[in-house]
Design a protein around this motif. Sequence first.
Motif, mmCIF file in Angstrom:
data_model
loop_
_atom_site.group_PDB
_atom_site.id
_atom_site.type_symbol
_atom_site.label_atom_id
_atom_site.label_comp_id
_atom_site.label_asym_id
_atom_site.label_seq_id
_atom_site.Cartn_x
_atom_site.Cartn_y
_atom_site.Cartn_z
ATOM 1 N N THR A 559 10.336 31.919 16.659
ATOM 2 C CA THR A 559 10.122 30.859 15.680
ATOM 3 C C THR A 559 8.989 31.293 14.756
ATOM 4 N N PHE A 560 9.244 31.227 13.461
ATOM 5 C CA PHE A 560 8.254 31.704 12.493
ATOM 6 C C PHE A 560 6.996 30.846 12.569
ATOM 7 N N SER A 561 5.853 31.499 12.686
ATOM 8 C CA SER A 561 4.587 30.791 12.847
ATOM 9 C C SER A 561 3.460 31.717 12.404
ATOM 10 N N TRP A 562 2.225 31.235 12.538
ATOM 11 C CA TRP A 562 1.062 32.034 12.156
ATOM 12 C C TRP A 562 1.009 33.341 12.945
ATOM 13 N N GLY A 563 1.256 33.284 14.245
ATOM 14 C CA GLY A 563 1.205 34.494 15.053
ATOM 15 C C GLY A 563 2.232 35.527 14.648
ATOM 16 N N GLN A 564 3.368 35.056 14.101
ATOM 17 C CA GLN A 564 4.420 35.985 13.704
ATOM 18 C C GLN A 564 4.015 36.861 12.526
ATOM 19 N N LEU A 565 2.993 36.459 11.786
ATOM 20 C CA LEU A 565 2.541 37.262 10.642
ATOM 21 C C LEU A 565 1.985 38.608 11.072
ATOM 22 N N PHE A 566 1.561 38.731 12.337
ATOM 23 C CA PHE A 566 0.851 39.942 12.770
ATOM 24 C C PHE A 566 1.544 40.621 13.954
ATOM 25 N N ARG A 567 2.840 40.385 14.120
ATOM 26 C CA ARG A 567 3.601 41.054 15.162
ATOM 27 C C ARG A 567 4.376 42.211 14.571
ATOM 28 N N ASP A 568 4.781 43.151 15.436
ATOM 29 C CA ASP A 568 5.542 44.290 14.933
ATOM 30 C C ASP A 568 7.043 44.106 15.126
ATOM 31 N N SER A 569 7.475 42.898 15.553
ATOM 32 C CA SER A 569 8.903 42.622 15.668
ATOM 33 C C SER A 569 9.139 41.131 15.500
ATOM 34 N N SER A 602 -11.724 24.587 9.971
ATOM 35 C CA SER A 602 -11.078 25.896 9.995
ATOM 36 C C SER A 602 -9.777 25.773 9.225
ATOM 37 N N ALA A 603 -9.537 26.706 8.337
ATOM 38 C CA ALA A 603 -8.332 26.679 7.516
ATOM 39 C C ALA A 603 -7.837 28.113 7.345
ATOM 40 N N SER A 604 -6.511 28.261 7.452
ATOM 41 C CA SER A 604 -5.909 29.588 7.333
ATOM 42 C C SER A 604 -4.648 29.489 6.500
ATOM 43 N N ILE A 605 -4.374 30.555 5.761
ATOM 44 C CA ILE A 605 -3.150 30.636 4.976
ATOM 45 C C ILE A 605 -2.718 32.092 4.936
ATOM 46 N N GLY A 606 -1.394 32.319 4.991
ATOM 47 C CA GLY A 606 -0.901 33.688 4.986
ATOM 48 C C GLY A 606 0.558 33.746 4.585
ATOM 49 N N GLN A 607 0.996 34.948 4.190
ATOM 50 C CA GLN A 607 2.375 35.158 3.770
ATOM 51 C C GLN A 607 2.716 36.627 3.940
ATOM 52 N N ILE A 608 3.996 36.892 4.229
ATOM 53 C CA ILE A 608 4.493 38.271 4.321
ATOM 54 C C ILE A 608 5.215 38.634 3.033
ATOM 55 N N ALA A 634 0.396 27.837 6.601
ATOM 56 C CA ALA A 634 -0.957 27.286 6.464
ATOM 57 C C ALA A 634 -1.274 26.423 7.676
ATOM 58 N N ASP A 635 -2.520 26.462 8.073
ATOM 59 C CA ASP A 635 -2.967 25.659 9.213
ATOM 60 C C ASP A 635 -4.414 25.230 8.958
ATOM 61 N N MET A 636 -4.722 23.964 9.260
ATOM 62 C CA MET A 636 -6.080 23.472 9.031
ATOM 63 C C MET A 636 -6.450 22.481 10.120
ATOM 64 N N ASN A 637 -7.695 22.552 10.566
ATOM 65 C CA ASN A 637 -8.278 21.573 11.477
ATOM 66 C C ASN A 637 -9.622 21.145 10.908
ATOM 67 N N TRP A 638 -9.825 19.836 10.831
ATOM 68 C CA TRP A 638 -11.024 19.299 10.187
ATOM 69 C C TRP A 638 -11.611 18.208 11.070
ATOM 70 N N ALA A 639 -12.851 18.404 11.502
ATOM 71 C CA ALA A 639 -13.586 17.377 12.243
ATOM 72 C C ALA A 639 -14.289 16.488 11.224
ATOM 73 N N VAL A 640 -13.618 15.417 10.823
ATOM 74 C CA VAL A 640 -14.180 14.519 9.815
ATOM 75 C C VAL A 640 -15.531 14.004 10.284
ATOM 76 N N GLY A 647 -5.651 17.485 11.804
ATOM 77 C CA GLY A 647 -5.075 18.821 11.811
ATOM 78 C C GLY A 647 -3.716 18.807 11.147
ATOM 79 N N THR A 648 -3.358 19.923 10.529
ATOM 80 C CA THR A 648 -2.062 20.010 9.883
ATOM 81 C C THR A 648 -1.582 21.448 9.919
ATOM 82 N N SER A 649 -0.270 21.607 10.042
ATOM 83 C CA SER A 649 0.389 22.905 9.911
ATOM 84 C C SER A 649 1.510 22.740 8.902
#
Length: 813
Positions: A559-569, A602-608, A634-640, A647-649
């Motif tokens: 399943t496509f996710s943040w971790g999949q951005l950095f795998r070799d398969s 914490s906020a992250s964004i990425g694309q292949i 994109a993924d974000m977690n915010w302690a208001v 949090g959102t993905s």
Amino acid sequence: MRRALRLLPLPLSIAICLPAMADDKPVNWGLCPATEVLPAFSEAPQADKAAAAARDQLPTDIEGNELSGTSTVPQYQGNVILKRGDQFMGTDNLRIDTETGNYIAEGNVRYSDSSIRMVAERAEGNQESDSHKISNIQYQLVSRRGNGGAESIDLQGSIGQMHQSTYTTCDPSQPVWKLVAPQIEVDNEEGFGTARNAVLHIGKVPVLYAPWFKFPIDDRRQTGLLYPKLSLSGRNGFDYAQPIYFNLAPNYDDTLTPRWMSKRGLLLDNEFRYLYPGGKGQLDTTYMANDSLRDRDRGKVEFRGYHNLDRHWQARANLAWVSDERYVEDFANRLYGITSSNLSSTAGLYGTGRSWTAGLMADHWQLTDYTLTERALPYSRQPRLFGTWEESFGNWLEAGIYAEAVRFTHDDVHGKRIDADGEYVRNGVVTEMPGGSRLDIKPYVSMPLAGAAWYITPTLAWRYTAYDLERGLADDIRRKQLVAAGINPNTATPEQLRGNVSPTRHMPITSIDMGLFFDRETTLDGKSYLHTLEPRLFYLNTPYRDQSELPLFDTRAFTFSWGQLFRDSRYTGADRQNDANQLTAALTTRLIRQADGREKLSASIGQITYFDDARVTLNPSDPVVHEGKSAWVADMNWAVTDRWTLGTSYQWNPKFRKEDLASLRARYLFPEDGVINLNYRYRRNPSNGADQLKQVDFSFLYPINPRWSVVGRYYYSLLEADRKPLEIIGGVQWDSCCLAVRALARRYVKNREGDMNNSFQVEFVLKGLSSVGQDTDRTLRRAILGYNRDDLYLVPPANIEANDDDYDPNLIP
């Protein structure tokens, strides 16, 4: 005079006889008054565990205002005090006959040690015969809450008999509950007590009567009845379970639980446990004769255990079997029982060392979804041999290897049809499922280079995979190839239909992982934060190899996710290795509070970016991944605040110009206790654009005041084709110093047809004793994340646990 102290430890029988069945579950004593039932005696010594352990080797000190009588019969009067270790005894008068061993202590008799404080009117007995009688007793436990009294206690050596004794953890001024037993016999040597005609009172109302029961009075386990469990549901009717515990030996025991369901019949559940220095295990068996729900016998057998061979090797097994394909659904009380389609059994030998792991195992799968056939089951691995090794050579070089050899087998497929009652039944058609063997080897070498604010890790791997397939499977794969090529298999020649039984694949895999770390100090709302910026690039290059001849034994797409951005398969398993010429660009930023290290944001964004088409697919007819851009992840977690967290993905697909995934998480923690959770989840099938999942989940524990709170959950599917609630829970909790009551009404999906079941659960928690009724705490902890605050700092348990022998050859370190 030391012999007179023999009476001091004996009143402990009073303290341990009734509270011995106390529950291990932590309870809240916050509503209890601060005053003690029996305040500490000012003359008593400091009570601690060290003094208690050494009491038998210490002398007894006796003092009083006056000493009279004779040397044979001394009499102490006026504030008589006896001390030994942590023990203290005080009385107004103490008379001892040193020749006969008779003694009498009367007037304001007081006793305390590290576990109990007690007052009595009179104590008398004989030290030689070790017989004693104590009258008009009140006691309070020190090591744990609890107090009570008894009219008298008769002690003969290690045997004691109490009359009209009581036990409660409530304040005597407000006895919300109390356990009363006219007669209790205690055997300190054997470690058990026997109560006769015991009655549990809640308020002034007797709610539970036991004409006879036997219970442990110390840490030694004893055979006897455990507390029953009761519930009411639309599927089971009145549900009563009575556990019976058998203490068979110090290192193994057994619990038999007859369970009566008024709408279904009698079920017998048995749990056998064993433990020894080299391992432990548990065997669970369940049998139900003629379940009225399905009009057939039902059963389940499950074993979990391990044995340590030495410091490196362990034998481990997790075996399970059920009588029919609807068992898991019919006996589960949560959604996992409905969504689970198989049951796995695994046994093997596993080893681990400083730089290596290895294993030899086998597994088997059983179907637990009556709407499917055995074709839906994964291939069994019988056997599977695997190993990993990795080592560092200096500071700049690492090398390793993943290797696996496995034989895949599969049960035959039994065809099904729907009968007149709408049930799935076998139609007599049997299809064989051929298998095969696979060897997968993946060595790699990498060069991890890093500085204070950067890192770069080039890696080169080589993957070789070879198969030995059964003829039927090879020919099936060949037919799929012909269909994908536009050739009708019915018109193909025998040579064209003949598949390759020994396909192979070998290819290099090259990757470069690099990143930077920037940070600066900043201030927000007067608080100091560390602000980081962490860009990361991951380049992957793998040449194309035609893999249409390879089978699909245990491989599927991630399943496509943040971790999949950095795998070799893109795939699990070794049956596919995708071709790639792609670059992942990602950015992460964090706000870390300097005062305590708490992550504010914490906020992250990425694309292949795909520079070429990725042509390898699971099946020849599947679409390829075209040159261009992947979905944004994109993924974000915010302690208001320290109580509010958001949090959102989100995944935005530029091809369809709409989201593939969206989720929103919000949580609020009340100051002392209580939580509100709100979750929204959406997922779309990126290949055809259809909605796969659309759910909202709202749960809460809301404290109205320190005594009353309400709980609830509303879990709902928003899909147009399946718009309905998945689980609804509503309940109320009442808490007091010594009693808590939980009542829950629950409505949830009970089967794959979407039918709903209603249930009602009530639990009485007698603090310091046990609980009576259904285990509502387990239901609420599953449904409301944060129901117990400690759960927020743990990873929530997954419905499906990963096998301990799993390894991932597609993730390069």
